[in-house]
Design a protein around this motif. Structure first.
Motif, PDB file in Angstrom:
ATOM      1  N   THR A  16       0.874  -1.163   0.000  1.00  0.00           N
ATOM      2  CA  THR A  16       0.000   0.000   0.000  1.00  0.00           C
ATOM      3  C   THR A  16       0.914   1.217   0.000  1.00  0.00           C
ATOM      4  N   VAL A  21      -3.091   4.642   2.953  1.00  0.00           N
ATOM      5  CA  VAL A  21      -3.184   4.433   4.408  1.00  0.00           C
ATOM      6  C   VAL A  21      -3.887   5.628   5.044  1.00  0.00           C
ATOM      7  N   ARG A  25      -7.523   5.557   7.011  1.00  0.00           N
ATOM      8  CA  ARG A  25      -7.680   6.031   8.387  1.00  0.00           C
ATOM      9  C   ARG A  25      -8.725   7.143   8.466  1.00  0.00           C
ATOM     10  N   ILE A  31      -7.494  -0.371  10.344  1.00  0.00           N
ATOM     11  CA  ILE A  31      -6.137  -0.856  10.115  1.00  0.00           C
ATOM     12  C   ILE A  31      -5.243  -0.510  11.293  1.00  0.00           C
ATOM     13  N   VAL A  33      -1.466   0.350  12.116  1.00  0.00           N
ATOM     14  CA  VAL A  33      -0.225   0.778  11.484  1.00  0.00           C
ATOM     15  C   VAL A  33       0.912   0.520  12.471  1.00  0.00           C
ATOM     16  N   VAL A  73      -0.625  -2.797   8.628  1.00  0.00           N
ATOM     17  CA  VAL A  73       0.251  -2.124   7.670  1.00  0.00           C
ATOM     18  C   VAL A  73       1.546  -1.819   8.410  1.00  0.00           C
ATOM     19  N   MET A 101       3.821  -0.578   3.683  1.00  0.00           N
ATOM     20  CA  MET A 101       3.605   0.765   3.153  1.00  0.00           C
ATOM     21  C   MET A 101       4.857   1.177   2.393  1.00  0.00           C
ATOM     22  N   TRP A 108       5.520   9.252   3.953  1.00  0.00           N
ATOM     23  CA  TRP A 108       4.435   9.724   4.820  1.00  0.00           C
ATOM     24  C   TRP A 108       4.675  11.192   5.160  1.00  0.00           C
TER      25      TRP A 108
END
Length: 139
Positions: A16, A21, A25, A31, A33, A73, A101, A108
């Motif tokens: 992903t 992600v 969320r 999920i 993380v 994840v 991820m 991120w």
């Protein structure tokens, strides 16, 4: 010989990205993380709301701390780090539905999503090389 469509379908089943992600969320997905980096890396900053479980601890801790039905994840530092793959392998061996991820913590942060550290939750500006940055207009 594997069909190209099968290959890409499998790839998406196991990977992903930060954008997906974050969207999951925001949609209140359940999920989990997991940051699989070192304690020092975790302290430096992490995905807001993530839990810390170094990949070497997963086999011992995950069955006690994460529901076996959870969608997991994992992430590490960046595309140049394979700790995410190591973590995903450990969760897979335990039977978890896990994805890595891609881009890790680096992407991120670069995409402007919430980051936590000892000072609280922050957002950095979006890197225009990885996401759409807001364009300033003159008044």
């Amino acid at each position: 010989m594997i069909d190209r469509a099968d290959y890409y379908a499998a790839k998406l089943a196991y990977e992903t990205d930060a954008s997906d992600v974050h969207a999951a969320r925001q949609a209140q997905s359940d999920i989990v993380v997991v940051d699989v980096r070192s304690e020092e890396a975790w302290a430096q900053g992490r995905v807001a709301g993530a839990i810390h479980m170094h990949y070497s601890e997963i086999a011992a801790r995950a069955p006690r701390e994460i529901s076996p039905d959870a969608e997991v994840v994992v992430y590490c530092w960046s595309p140049g780090c394979n700790a995410g793959a190591k973590g995903a392998l450990e969760f897979s061996r335990l039977g978890y539905n896990v994805r890595e991820m891609i881009g890790g913590f680096e992407y991120w942060v670069r995409e402007g999503y919430p980051v936590e550290d000892a000072d609280g939750t922050h957002r950095r500006p979006v890197d225009p090389l990885t996401g759409i940055a807001r364009i300033r207009t003159r008044a």
